[in-house]
Every structure is written in C-alpha cells, then in structure tokens.
Design a protein around this motif. Sequence first.
Motif, short mmCIF file in Angstrom:
data_model
loop_
_atom_site.label_atom_id
_atom_site.label_comp_id
_atom_site.label_asym_id
_atom_site.label_seq_id
_atom_site.Cartn_x
_atom_site.Cartn_y
_atom_site.Cartn_z
N PHE A 125 38.78 35.97 38.76
CA PHE A 125 38.38 37.31 38.32
C PHE A 125 39.01 37.65 36.97
O PHE A 125 38.32 38.12 36.06
CB PHE A 125 38.80 38.35 39.37
CG PHE A 125 38.44 39.76 39.01
CD1 PHE A 125 37.17 40.26 39.28
CD2 PHE A 125 39.38 40.59 38.41
CE1 PHE A 125 36.84 41.56 38.94
CE2 PHE A 125 39.05 41.89 38.06
CZ PHE A 125 37.78 42.38 38.34
N THR A 126 40.32 37.43 36.84
CA THR A 126 40.99 37.79 35.59
C THR A 126 40.55 36.90 34.43
O THR A 126 40.44 37.37 33.30
CB THR A 126 42.51 37.71 35.77
OG1 THR A 126 42.89 36.43 36.30
CG2 THR A 126 42.99 38.80 36.73
N THR A 127 40.28 35.64 34.71
CA THR A 127 39.78 34.75 33.66
C THR A 127 38.40 35.19 33.18
O THR A 127 38.11 35.22 31.98
CB THR A 127 39.71 33.30 34.17
OG1 THR A 127 41.01 32.88 34.58
CG2 THR A 127 39.21 32.36 33.09
N THR A 128 37.55 35.56 34.12
CA THR A 128 36.20 36.04 33.78
C THR A 128 36.28 37.35 32.99
O THR A 128 35.53 37.56 32.04
CB THR A 128 35.37 36.24 35.05
OG1 THR A 128 35.37 35.03 35.81
CG2 THR A 128 33.94 36.63 34.73
N LEU A 129 37.21 38.20 33.37
CA LEU A 129 37.37 39.48 32.68
C LEU A 129 37.84 39.27 31.25
O LEU A 129 37.36 39.94 30.32
CB LEU A 129 38.36 40.35 33.46
CG LEU A 129 38.52 41.80 32.99
CD1 LEU A 129 37.19 42.53 33.01
CD2 LEU A 129 39.54 42.52 33.87
#
Length: 252
Positions: A125-129
């Motif tokens: 999630f944080t990488t995609t964000l």
Amino acid sequence: MSALSFIRDYGDISSEDSDSPCEEITSKKLKLPPPNLSKVSTVLTEEHKDDPTLHAGRIRSFPHVRGNWATFVYVKYPQEDAVLHLINKLKDLVLSVDKSCQICDNIHLSLSRTVVLQYHLITTFTTTLQTALNNIDSFDLQFDAIELYSNDDNTRTFIALKADHFSKRYLLRISKKVDEVLKEFKLQPFYKEPSFHSSILWVNGNKKSNFEGILDQLNRILAKEIENNLRAVLIDRVQCQIGNKYFQFSLS
C-alpha cells in the motif's frame, strides 16, 4: 510439524505364528513420554475493550480487530506559535457555549477517510501510494474561514479552519491520487466533494447548531489573525498513519 503431532495411540500388538498354532503373544501398551511443548510458540488471545473515559469520551468508529490497521492519509500542519495563539483565542469563545471543548491533538488536513488495512498489505500500500504521489508539486497552504463539522456517526462536533481556494486546488489533486490507490485496494474513497479543513477544537456529540450563533465572531477572530500573524505555510510532504506506524511522502 506441531509437537502435538508426535502423540500417538498405541493399541494391543498381536501376532500369529503358523509354526506354533494357538500360541498367543500378549503385548503391553507402550507408554511414551509426554511431548516437550516448551519450544512451541503460542499466541494469547486478548479481548480489546474500548473505554471512552480513557480518551475524553471519544468513541471508536469501528471495532478493534487483530490484524486490521486503521489507516488514513493527511497533510500535517505545523503547529506554529501563531496557530496555537489563534486556537487559544477561539477556545475561550467556544468554552462559553460548551465547557467540554478540547483542543485537537494533531493539527492536520485529511486526504482520505479512516479505512481498515490488513497488516500484510502495508508495504504494498505505501509503495503504491509513493508512486501515485510522484511529480505532485509542493504548495502554500492558507486558511480563509472557520466552519463547523460533525463526523460520520455524529459522535463529535469540530470547529475547523477551512483551506482557501488556492490551497484546495492542490489538495484536490492529491486526494484524487490517494483515491486511486484506495480503489486499487478495494477501500472506501474520500468524499465526492471534499471540504478540506483542519479541525482544531472538538466537543462530544453533534452540536453544530449550538455554535452557529458564534460562528461570525469566530471568523472575525480568524480574519484578524490572518492579517497580523497567521501566514501561509509550505506543504512539501504527505503523511500516512497506519496503526502506530507513520510514513512520509515527499512532494516535488
């Protein structure tokens, strides 16, 4: 293999020899030593009970479930002296209406709702964000009005600083990028027509009507502070809180 899998039930053992008919061999049950469970990991089940008295009467919006992490994306506002001075001035007036008024702990502008993210998805999630926020420009944030808000379940009322028109353009662009990520993870997006604001004071319950009579006074105090002390601040990063973990994403 679990240590418990080494426990076996041994019954009677008998054999029949054709050279010795009618000869019966009676065996005894074999007793195995108890398995050593000292190295088997165990997880204790804890029942989480929400106690509003521990956090000034605030009520959890959704139940605590192990493995589910409350998640939201926001822009943090620096709590400069000018902002704190404004908050204290406004609080004095709000207290004249409701003595339960409290100062918000973390001055920020939300860019998402609070959603539930499973632990194993945090890294993805944080990488995609971070990828979604690449090439988003930094901007100056300023407020131009005070508004009254209540949360979705009407358990709290907020006195908030509303972002001005120019700030809103940048915040809207960022929130749309955040929405794309939320949809990819099948999480609820932000409001269709978001009103970007920073909550600074709150009281329990939906009491918006109680404060409408002093709203003009609150805005006059804000206008005076903007004229004398409250300057625009540079926003060059976006924050994300996932449970007790904090992430920062730099803007261009």
